[in-house]
Design a protein around this motif. Structure first.
Motif, PDB file in Angstrom:
ATOM      1  N   SER A  15      30.302 -15.934 -14.019  1.00  0.00           N
ATOM      2  CA  SER A  15      30.820 -16.096 -12.650  1.00  0.00           C
ATOM      3  C   SER A  15      31.140 -14.736 -12.070  1.00  0.00           C
ATOM      4  O   SER A  15      30.902 -14.461 -10.902  1.00  0.00           O
ATOM      5  N   SER A  56      27.995 -26.836 -14.479  1.00  0.00           N
ATOM      6  CA  SER A  56      27.238 -25.637 -14.148  1.00  0.00           C
ATOM      7  C   SER A  56      28.068 -24.702 -13.263  1.00  0.00           C
ATOM      8  O   SER A  56      28.102 -23.490 -13.479  1.00  0.00           O
ATOM      9  N   LYS A 102      31.378 -23.326 -15.256  1.00  0.00           N
ATOM     10  CA  LYS A 102      31.043 -22.473 -16.411  1.00  0.00           C
ATOM     11  C   LYS A 102      32.187 -22.409 -17.427  1.00  0.00           C
ATOM     12  O   LYS A 102      32.752 -21.331 -17.674  1.00  0.00           O
ATOM     13  N   TYR A 122      29.745 -18.483 -18.931  1.00  0.00           N
ATOM     14  CA  TYR A 122      28.437 -17.954 -18.512  1.00  0.00           C
ATOM     15  C   TYR A 122      27.543 -19.127 -18.118  1.00  0.00           C
ATOM     16  O   TYR A 122      27.840 -20.288 -18.434  1.00  0.00           O
ATOM     17  N   SER A 123      26.463 -18.804 -17.437  1.00  0.00           N
ATOM     18  CA  SER A 123      25.549 -19.843 -16.940  1.00  0.00           C
ATOM     19  C   SER A 123      24.630 -20.379 -18.020  1.00  0.00           C
ATOM     20  O   SER A 123      24.219 -19.629 -18.907  1.00  0.00           O
ATOM     21  N   TYR A 138      16.715 -15.261 -17.906  1.00  0.00           N
ATOM     22  CA  TYR A 138      17.867 -14.390 -17.644  1.00  0.00           C
ATOM     23  C   TYR A 138      17.539 -12.928 -17.927  1.00  0.00           C
ATOM     24  O   TYR A 138      18.398 -12.068 -17.764  1.00  0.00           O
ATOM     25  N   ASN A 169      25.689 -22.895  -8.851  1.00  0.00           N
ATOM     26  CA  ASN A 169      25.934 -21.476  -9.147  1.00  0.00           C
ATOM     27  C   ASN A 169      25.154 -21.039 -10.391  1.00  0.00           C
ATOM     28  O   ASN A 169      25.697 -20.413 -11.300  1.00  0.00           O
ATOM     29  N   TRP A 170      23.883 -21.411 -10.426  1.00  0.00           N
ATOM     30  CA  TRP A 170      23.045 -21.201 -11.609  1.00  0.00           C
ATOM     31  C   TRP A 170      21.789 -20.403 -11.220  1.00  0.00           C
ATOM     32  O   TRP A 170      20.712 -20.961 -11.105  1.00  0.00           O
TER      33      TRP A 170
END
Ligand SMILES: C[S@@+](CC[C@H](N)C(=O)[O-])C[C@H]1O[C@@H](n2cnc3c(N)ncnc32)[C@H](O)[C@@H]1O
Length: 343
Positions: A16, A107, A110, A114-115, A258, A301-302
């Protein structure tokens, strides 16, 4: 496009904090007209969605409209504008409806910091491990979940799990005492679908992940089997910090999405070095333009590095290691790109 670049040290976690730092650092550069236009369009999309929720409109229809509209807005926004708009969407009151969906909420919040953690994937897999949390959702949250778990990205993730299990079974059929390495293994749910594991036809299946909770889950779920849960990361692999040995099959699913290209190339090279002669390495990466990036990057928010086939080839082409055979394909759903490299 400015992506969430990962450091060459191999850390790939999207937290985040990294997301809000990224957004804050970009907003200062925005062109005023462009941002005003985007803000106005977003406000309309969100207000229409809120009105639909307030009027108890059928959830599948309103979710479809929201997803499509966000996708169109993302596609015509610059990356900087989009990052700003995504943070505005997250702060809009309509989020209170969407966050009733256990998948969107996990999601967004978090809980592991973390994602894309393994429990998030469990919501996508509809795994019994999260059944109680799914059951606790409000009726509206359940309806939203029924939509999000059928999104093209979720369907692609379930297909990926099936393909991974099938690859392991094929390797086990072709090679006696096969040794397998899963990097960023999460909860290693594909192992629950492997006939080779059931039939005790593997020598070892190493499940490596940076999250100690996931490593602990794998360790207890598969206690007494040939599965070895290992706490490690891209960084420990690149730094050769652990003696993992060599393998007939190495794969990474849910990780390259990622990784900046430079890290992806280095990790691929290292994986090829860890293969036995004739061994195979499989990497999976979400494909660009599957239609749900707008929703995932706002209310979930992914953010991910969505790649094209060309971008996956670009990773392979930069790898400094002999490769006997290479292919880039997609599953039936098309949402995930698979590169298979044989040494
Ligand atoms: C989206 S999940 C995928 C889990 C599993 N492969 C699957 O397909 O269900 C991503 C996993 O990558 C792990 N991960 C993220 N960055 C990592 C890193 N740098 N090194 C090792 N694991 C990492 C996370 O802990 C998480 O379990």
């Amino acid at each position: 496009m400015k992506q969430f670049q990962t450091a060459l040290d191999g850390y790939s976690l999207v937290t985040s904090q990294s997301i809000s730092d990224h957004t804050r650092s970009t907003v200062g550069d925005l062109a005023t007209d462009q941002i005003k236009e985007g803000e106005a369009e977003l406000a309309l999309i969100l207000s229409l969605t809120q009105q639909a929720f307030d009027a108890n409109a059928p959830v599948p229809g309103l979710m479809k409209a929201l997803t499509e509209r966000l996708q169109i807005l993302k596609s015509k926004s610059t990356p900087l504008t989009w990052a700003h708009l995504a943070s505005l969407a997250q702060a809009h009151p309509v989020a209170s409806f969407l966050l009733q969906d256990p998948l969107t909420r996990w999601s967004f919040e978090k809980p592991r910091g973390y994602s894309g953690d393994a429990q998030l994937l469990d919501f996508i897999y509809e795994h019994p491990a999260v059944a109680a949390q799914v059951k606790e959702a409000s009726p509206l949250g359940t309806e939203v979940y029924n939509f999000t778990k059928q999104s093209p990205s979720a369907v692609a993730v379930r297909e990926r799990r099936a393909l991974l299990a099938a690859h392991v079974d094929t390797v086990a059929a072709d090679t006696e005492n096969a040794e397998i390495l899963a990097i960023a293994a999460g909860h290693l749910r594909e192992a629950e679908r492997s006939e080779a594991l059931k039939g005790d036809r593997l020598k070892r299946w190493v499940a490596l992940d940076q999250d100690p909770i996931s490593v602990g889950t794998v360790s207890s779920n598969f206690h007494g089997s040939c599965i070895e849960a290992v706490n490690g990361s891209v960084r420990t692999i690149l730094g050769r910090a652990q003696k993992l040995g060599t393998f007939d099959f190495i794969y990474a699913a849910g990780l390259y999405d990622y990784l900046a290209e430079s890290v992806a190339v280095k990790l691929t090279e290292r994986c090829l070095q860890m293969l036995k002669p004739g061994g195979k390495f499989l990497l999976a990466n979400f494909a660009q333009d599957i239609g749900v990036e707008g929703y995932m990057e706002t209310f979930m928010n992914w953010p991910l590095i969505w790649r094209t086939d060309k971008e996956v080839w670009s990773i392979i082409d930069k790898v400094q290691h002999p490769i006997a055979e290479k292919s880039v394909t997609r599953g039936e759903n098309g949402g995930v790109i698979y590169a298979m490299l044989t040494v």
